[in-house]
Enzyme design. Structure first.
Site, PDB file in Angstrom:
ATOM      1  CB  ILE A 135      38.928  90.149  28.446  1.00 17.61           C
ATOM      2  CG1 ILE A 135      40.049  90.611  29.062  1.00 17.61           C
ATOM      3  CG2 ILE A 135      38.825  91.012  27.138  1.00 17.61           C
ATOM      4  CD1 ILE A 135      41.562  90.595  28.399  1.00 17.61           C
ATOM      5  CG  HIS A 184      49.783  95.768  24.349  1.00 17.17           C
ATOM      6  ND1 HIS A 184      50.449  94.674  23.822  1.00 17.17           N
ATOM      7  CD2 HIS A 184      49.169  95.311  25.400  1.00 17.17           C
ATOM      8  CE1 HIS A 184      50.319  93.643  24.901  1.00 17.17           C
ATOM      9  NE2 HIS A 184      49.310  94.274  25.728  1.00 17.17           N
ATOM     10  NE  ARG A 206      49.951  89.135  24.813  1.00 13.52           N
ATOM     11  CZ  ARG A 206      49.420  89.606  25.933  1.00 13.52           C
ATOM     12  NH1 ARG A 206      48.472  90.700  25.601  1.00 13.52           N
ATOM     13  NH2 ARG A 206      49.705  89.775  27.182  1.00 13.52           N
ATOM     14  CD  GLU A 215      51.802  94.821  20.688  1.00 18.75           C
ATOM     15  OE1 GLU A 215      52.229  94.974  22.033  1.00 18.75           O
ATOM     16  OE2 GLU A 215      50.835  94.413  20.605  1.00 18.75           O
ATOM     17  CG  ASP A 268      36.806  79.890  25.922  1.00 13.40           C
ATOM     18  OD1 ASP A 268      37.301  79.001  26.099  1.00 13.40           O
ATOM     19  OD2 ASP A 268      37.244  81.077  26.605  1.00 13.40           O
TER      20      ASP A 268
HETATM   21  N1  LIG Z   1      45.090  94.525  25.574  1.00 18.44           N
HETATM   22  C1  LIG Z   1      45.500  94.390  26.607  1.00 18.44           C
HETATM   23  O1  LIG Z   1      46.209  95.420  27.226  1.00 18.44           O
HETATM   24  C2  LIG Z   1      45.404  93.184  27.431  1.00 18.44           C
HETATM   25  C3  LIG Z   1      45.307  92.028  26.688  1.00 18.44           C
HETATM   26  N2  LIG Z   1      45.173  90.920  27.469  1.00 18.44           N
HETATM   27  C4  LIG Z   1      45.214  89.470  26.500  1.00 18.44           C
HETATM   28  O2  LIG Z   1      44.057  88.939  26.493  1.00 18.44           O
HETATM   29  C5  LIG Z   1      43.980  87.705  27.008  1.00 18.44           C
HETATM   30  C6  LIG Z   1      42.624  87.112  27.354  1.00 18.44           C
HETATM   31  O3  LIG Z   1      42.746  87.727  28.952  1.00 18.44           O
HETATM   32  P1  LIG Z   1      41.542  87.229  29.988  1.00 18.44           P
HETATM   33  O4  LIG Z   1      40.253  87.263  29.484  1.00 18.44           O
HETATM   34  O5  LIG Z   1      41.751  87.879  31.281  1.00 18.44           O
HETATM   35  O6  LIG Z   1      42.142  85.530  30.248  1.00 18.44           O
HETATM   36  P2  LIG Z   1      41.408  84.618  30.717  1.00 18.44           P
HETATM   37  O7  LIG Z   1      42.385  83.479  31.021  1.00 18.44           O
HETATM   38  O8  LIG Z   1      40.432  84.603  31.778  1.00 18.44           O
HETATM   39  O9  LIG Z   1      40.649  83.928  29.286  1.00 18.44           O
HETATM   40  C7  LIG Z   1      41.383  83.397  28.213  1.00 18.44           C
HETATM   41  C8  LIG Z   1      40.252  82.678  27.410  1.00 18.44           C
HETATM   42  O10 LIG Z   1      40.825  82.251  26.376  1.00 18.44           O
HETATM   43  C9  LIG Z   1      40.480  80.963  25.908  1.00 18.44           C
HETATM   44  N3  LIG Z   1      40.961  80.553  24.704  1.00 18.44           N
HETATM   45  C10 LIG Z   1      42.359  79.873  24.522  1.00 18.44           C
HETATM   46  N4  LIG Z   1      42.399  79.792  23.307  1.00 18.44           N
HETATM   47  C11 LIG Z   1      41.132  79.868  22.639  1.00 18.44           C
HETATM   48  C12 LIG Z   1      40.936  79.503  21.421  1.00 18.44           C
HETATM   49  N5  LIG Z   1      41.522  79.044  20.286  1.00 18.44           N
HETATM   50  N6  LIG Z   1      39.450  79.884  20.905  1.00 18.44           N
HETATM   51  C13 LIG Z   1      38.585  80.312  21.834  1.00 18.44           C
HETATM   52  N7  LIG Z   1      39.060  80.623  23.087  1.00 18.44           N
HETATM   53  C14 LIG Z   1      40.282  80.438  23.592  1.00 18.44           C
HETATM   54  C15 LIG Z   1      40.545  80.357  27.042  1.00 18.44           C
HETATM   55  O11 LIG Z   1      39.712  78.968  27.150  1.00 18.44           O
HETATM   56  C16 LIG Z   1      40.235  81.325  28.326  1.00 18.44           C
HETATM   57  O12 LIG Z   1      38.829  81.053  28.605  1.00 18.44           O
HETATM   58  C17 LIG Z   1      45.341  87.295  27.617  1.00 18.44           C
HETATM   59  O13 LIG Z   1      45.711  86.207  27.670  1.00 18.44           O
HETATM   60  C18 LIG Z   1      46.010  88.361  27.152  1.00 18.44           C
HETATM   61  O14 LIG Z   1      46.944  87.950  25.818  1.00 18.44           O
HETATM   62  C19 LIG Z   1      45.129  90.530  28.596  1.00 18.44           C
HETATM   63  C20 LIG Z   1      45.016  91.781  29.301  1.00 18.44           C
HETATM   64  C21 LIG Z   1      45.135  93.091  28.700  1.00 18.44           C
HETATM   65  O1  LIG Z   2      47.979  91.623  31.017  1.00 17.33           O
HETATM   66  C1  LIG Z   2      48.339  91.411  29.965  1.00 17.33           C
HETATM   67  O2  LIG Z   2      48.379  90.155  29.169  1.00 17.33           O
HETATM   68  C2  LIG Z   2      48.471  92.564  28.925  1.00 17.33           C
HETATM   69  O3  LIG Z   2      48.515  92.538  27.767  1.00 17.33           O
HETATM   70  C3  LIG Z   2      48.677  93.725  29.551  1.00 17.33           C
HETATM   71  O4  LIG Z   2      49.928  94.027  30.174  1.00 17.33           O
HETATM   72  P1  LIG Z   2      51.017  94.336  29.415  1.00 17.33           P
HETATM   73  O5  LIG Z   2      50.863  95.803  29.026  1.00 17.33           O
HETATM   74  O6  LIG Z   2      51.093  93.744  28.019  1.00 17.33           O
HETATM   75  O7  LIG Z   2      52.350  94.048  29.968  1.00 17.33           O
END
Ligand SMILES: NC(=O)C1=CN([C@@H]2O[C@H](COP(=O)(O)OP(=O)(O)OC[C@H]3O[C@@H](n4cnc5c(N)ncnc54)[C@H](O)[C@@H]3O)[C@@H](O)[C@H]2O)C=CC1
Ligand SMILES: O=C(O)C(=O)COP(=O)(O)O
Length: 322
Positions: free
Chosen positions: A165, A293, A245, A274, A184
């Site tokens: 993301i 969310h 989150r 939530e 990161d």
């Molecule tokens: N709003 C929504 O609907 C969604 C929210 N999410 C949330 O977004 C988060 C990130 O998603 P992606 O980028 O796909 O995951 P990803 O696993 O590709 O990347 C997460 C990154 O966060 C970094 N990270 C962890 N702790 C950190 C810190 N203290 N400071 C800086 N970087 C840190 C990690 O090193 C990693 O590179 C997920 O873990 C999930 O909680 C994900 C999908 C949908």
């Molecule tokens: O993949 C994630 O971490 C998301 O936040 C999106 O999925 P959810 O709607 O939280 O089940």
């Protein structure tokens, strides 16, 4: 499928609302693999006690945002549970060690929502810079507001997290002429972004940022990372976007900073609790833009993720019993 043939039909509990809504399109593939899915009525997640009561009767579990604790896994594996997949990316709700202790190898579906969530993050950046939501609200009320905005070109954004993301968000910021400062400790800078982003140790030079965009994974170490102390170090009038989150931000500190003007405005897609409670102090701030969310919820992304989750589930169910 013969529903009475319980020896050969795997029962799977789906507690993830997006997959529940998509499940009808997966009936054929589930039946082909002799899987019967149950989708309990729910809003966001089930409680630990509800899950403990239910899971023992299921062979598999598609986890949503539920408390996937060791107690829950234990209740399941004391019964028939032998497969568990987290639908989606974030795994902050899953106790992997607890699952392992129960003989379960939980898998998630990483890399599914980069573009979709980054689109929402960028939409929030624009909305905060140009007061889009206040204008919308005013016109709905019969007014004709003309707040002065902030041109994006030449501004600076602190981007917390350079995963799927974060990378997609940085690409969008660059197109709009925003300079990204990236925090990161783990992620590699992708080749196309090298020379275009500054990688910094958190929170060095955070005071230069006009925007703070939160896109990192949540874990025990970074809960409340955006707290009163950090907000004091930010530029006065910083705009904050959170698409990852809720508990990464101390909401009480954010309320104080919104009230004092230290934070100009915030766009929050996710919250400490939530759905956002009706008495949340955040609700008093008109310059706080709320999501539900829902950033991953496009038909395409939900299909992509459901497809992956079903494939992982089928593979796990094929493994010999513990
Ligand atoms: N709003 C929504 O609907 C969604 C929210 N999410 C949330 O977004 C988060 C990130 O998603 P992606 O980028 O796909 O995951 P990803 O696993 O590709 O990347 C997460 C990154 O966060 C970094 N990270 C962890 N702790 C950190 C810190 N203290 N400071 C800086 N970087 C840190 C990690 O090193 C990693 O590179 C997920 O873990 C999930 O909680 C994900 C999908 C949908
Ligand atoms: O993949 C994630 O971490 C998301 O936040 C999106 O999925 P959810 O709607 O939280 O089940």
């Amino acid at each position: 499928m013969d529903r009475t043939d319980s020896q050969h039909v795997a029962q799977v509990l789906v507690t993830c609302p997006p997959m529940q809504r998509a499940i009808a399109r997966y009936q054929a593939i589930l039946e082909k693999n002799r899987i019967e899915a149950t989708c309990p009525e729910m809003v966001q997640e089930l409680s630990e006690s509800e899950l403990i009561a239910m899971l023992k009767d299921y062979d598999g579990w598609i986890i949503g945002d539920d408390p996937a604790t060791e107690r829950v896994f234990r209740a399941g594996t004391n019964g028939r549970l032998r497969a568990a997949v987290k639908w989606g990316v974030g795994v902050d709700n899953v106790d992997f060690d607890g699952a392992k202790a129960c003989g379960l190898h939980v898998q998630n579906t990483p890399g599914m929502f980069g573009d979709e969530v980054a689109d929402v993050a960028m939409g929030y950046v624009i909305a905060l810079a140009r007061h889009t939501f206040e204008i919308n609200h005013g016109v709905h009320q019969g007014q004709w507001p003309k707040p002065t905005g902030l041109s994006l070109r030449g501004t600076t954004a602190a981007v917390l997290g350079l995963g799927d993301i974060g990378q997609a968000t940085v690409r969008r910021l660059l197109v709009s002429g925003v300079k990204p400062l990236v925090y990161d400790p783990n992620a590699q800078t992708p080749v196309d972004l090298q020379n275009q982003v500054e990688r910094l140790e958190w929170p060095r030079r955070i005071g230069e940022a006009d925007f703070l965009i939160v896109c990192c994974a949540m874990n025990a170490a970074n809960r409340g990372l955006i707290n009163a102390d950090l907000l004091r170090q930010c530029k006065r009038g910083v705009r904050i976007v959170n698409v990852s989150r809720g508990p990464l931000i101390d909401e009480s500190a954010l309320c104080d900073a919104l009230a004092s003007g230290q934070v100009q405005s915030a766009a929050l897609e996710v919250f400490e609790r939530e759905p956002l409670p009706s008495d949340s102090p955040l609700r008093q701030f008109q310059h706080c833009l709320f999501g539900s969310h829902n950033a991953s919820n496009t038909a395409e992304a939900v299909d992509r993720t459901t497809h992956k989750a079903v494939a992982l589930l089928v593979e796990q169910l094929k493994q010999p019993s513990r």
